[in-house]
Motif scaffolding. Structure first.
Motif, PDB file in Angstrom:
ATOM      1  N   ARG A 103     -21.307 -20.089   2.890  1.00  0.00           N
ATOM      2  CA  ARG A 103     -21.237 -20.056   1.421  1.00  0.00           C
ATOM      3  C   ARG A 103     -20.288 -18.921   1.032  1.00  0.00           C
ATOM      4  O   ARG A 103     -20.660 -17.758   1.109  1.00  0.00           O
ATOM      5  CB  ARG A 103     -22.615 -19.823   0.813  1.00  0.00           C
ATOM      6  N   GLY A 104     -19.080 -19.300   0.662  1.00  0.00           N
ATOM      7  CA  GLY A 104     -18.081 -18.272   0.381  1.00  0.00           C
ATOM      8  C   GLY A 104     -17.704 -17.547   1.660  1.00  0.00           C
ATOM      9  O   GLY A 104     -17.248 -18.157   2.624  1.00  0.00           O
ATOM     10  N   ASP A 105     -17.921 -16.226   1.679  1.00  0.00           N
ATOM     11  CA  ASP A 105     -17.596 -15.424   2.858  1.00  0.00           C
ATOM     12  C   ASP A 105     -18.825 -15.050   3.672  1.00  0.00           C
ATOM     13  O   ASP A 105     -18.731 -14.250   4.608  1.00  0.00           O
ATOM     14  CB  ASP A 105     -16.878 -14.131   2.434  1.00  0.00           C
ATOM     15  N   VAL A 106     -19.966 -15.610   3.336  1.00  0.00           N
ATOM     16  CA  VAL A 106     -21.201 -15.213   4.010  1.00  0.00           C
ATOM     17  C   VAL A 106     -21.853 -16.397   4.714  1.00  0.00           C
ATOM     18  O   VAL A 106     -21.736 -17.547   4.275  1.00  0.00           O
ATOM     19  CB  VAL A 106     -22.190 -14.585   2.991  1.00  0.00           C
ATOM     20  N   LEU A 107     -22.510 -16.104   5.831  1.00  0.00           N
ATOM     21  CA  LEU A 107     -23.293 -17.126   6.523  1.00  0.00           C
ATOM     22  C   LEU A 107     -24.668 -17.198   5.863  1.00  0.00           C
ATOM     23  O   LEU A 107     -25.297 -16.170   5.604  1.00  0.00           O
ATOM     24  CB  LEU A 107     -23.449 -16.772   8.003  1.00  0.00           C
ATOM     25  N   VAL A 108     -25.120 -18.404   5.589  1.00  0.00           N
ATOM     26  CA  VAL A 108     -26.412 -18.625   4.943  1.00  0.00           C
ATOM     27  C   VAL A 108     -27.332 -19.365   5.900  1.00  0.00           C
ATOM     28  O   VAL A 108     -26.952 -20.378   6.492  1.00  0.00           O
ATOM     29  CB  VAL A 108     -26.250 -19.438   3.639  1.00  0.00           C
ATOM     30  N   LEU A 109     -28.522 -18.820   6.034  1.00  0.00           N
ATOM     31  CA  LEU A 109     -29.557 -19.431   6.869  1.00  0.00           C
ATOM     32  C   LEU A 109     -30.560 -20.092   5.937  1.00  0.00           C
ATOM     33  O   LEU A 109     -31.170 -19.419   5.115  1.00  0.00           O
ATOM     34  CB  LEU A 109     -30.239 -18.354   7.712  1.00  0.00           C
ATOM     35  N   GLN A 110     -30.705 -21.404   6.014  1.00  0.00           N
ATOM     36  CA  GLN A 110     -31.627 -22.117   5.130  1.00  0.00           C
ATOM     37  C   GLN A 110     -32.674 -22.843   5.974  1.00  0.00           C
ATOM     38  O   GLN A 110     -32.362 -23.743   6.754  1.00  0.00           O
ATOM     39  CB  GLN A 110     -30.876 -23.115   4.243  1.00  0.00           C
TER      40      GLN A 110
END
Length: 309
Positions: free
Chosen positions: A153-160
């Motif tokens: 998401r954008g420049d960040v890794l997202v853990l869902q």
């Protein structure tokens, strides 16, 4: 923001140290229960059924009951489980992004690189972007094994986190099995209607109307003086001898509970309040507060007040 978990994201021989942060927060107005007769605060206690004593949260263990026998599981027991001790987020496979069912998506977390060089973190992020893949990972958090989707998401890794397969119900509705005839003209008109509402989605254009109305109602009551004296309702906390920086919460809690004892609700409400307290991990005192919605019978009157303001 404060990190809630620290470990490493691993796939193959690649190890990416990360910190985990909650990506979302609740914006609801915090409400609590009071006695309708006098406005006294309603509080709940964890009481042992054997000796009738109030039990501090720190002295509470968990147990499993099969109907005949009870197995008590201490914090040390649960902490000794291999999965609970693991500090790894293990990538088990990379899948096409479109194969992740939105229905299974749960809580979202941001991953921050936690090393001198973020090169491995950035490499994984760019790889996911270029391949249009989502990493399916497995890890443990708060005494639960989690399955999750790792995406960008954008420049960040997202853990869902993902719901397990057996947690998703089947949509077994008889009406879905009925044969329905849709004409070409009906489909064309329906498509035209969709086109008339077509737009690019911008979440910032939408607001929580109920919470805004609730805040307006509260402000209106404050302006009209339709309030209770908090110190009279909840008790005046005594200041410590060191200068009043430390508040004697136990005395305030004890006084409030004593005044609202006659209006204390049944065990079912108590269980609900305990479950919310354990999930948030924020209330560790012997008496925890349970939030609730405003009473339905006052809704109409409150809306009129809000409009008047």
């Amino acid at each position: 923001m404060r990190a809630i978990w620290k470990g490493a994201l691993t796939f193959g021989l690649v190890n990416v140290p990360v910190k985990v942060y909650s990506a979302t927060e609740d914006h609801d107005v915090s409400l609590h229960q009071v006695h309708a007769a006098d406005g006294g605060r309603i509080r709940y206690q964890r009481i042992c059924e054997i000796d009738g004593e109030v039990v501090p949260f720190s002295d509470i263990d968990k147990a499993f009951d099969d109907g005949e026998r009870t197995v008590v599981l201490t914090k040390d027991d649960l902490g000794s489980l291999p999965s609970e001790r693991s500090r790894e987020i293990e990538v088990v496979e990379f899948v096409p992004t479109e194969q992740v069912d939105l229905l299974t998506l749960d809580r979202a977390y941001y991953l921050e690189p936690d090393s001198v060089s973020p090169k491995a973190y950035v490499l994984l992020r760019k790889t996911l972007e270029q391949t249009d893949r989502t990493a399916i990972v497995r890890f443990s958090l708060r005494q639960k094994t989690r399955l999750a989707a790792l995406r960008v998401r954008g420049d960040v890794l997202v853990l869902q986190t993902l719901l397990w397969a057996d947690e998703v119900r089947e949509a077994a509705f008889p009406a879905l099995d009925e044969t329905v005839r849709i004409s070409a003209k009906e489909l064309e008109l329906s498509a035209s209607l969709v086109d008339s509402f077509a737009s690019d989605f911008d979440p910032s254009e939408f607001v929580d109307e109920y919470q805004n109305e609730l805040r307006t109602l509260i402000d209106a009551k404050l302006e009209k003086g339709d309030t209770l004296d908090t110190t009279e309702t909840f008790g005046e906390p005594e200041e410590a001898e060191s200068g009043g920086e430390v508040i004697d919460l136990m005395e305030a809690l004890r006084a409030s509970v004593e005044r609202s004892r006659a209006a204390r609700q049944g065990s079912k409400t108590t269980d609900d309040a305990d479950a919310e307290s354990e999930a948030s991990g924020k209330k560790t005192s012997s008496a925890s507060t349970s939030s609730t919605k405003p009473a339905a019978k006052k809704t109409a009157a409150k809306k009129k007040t809000a409009k008047a303001s």
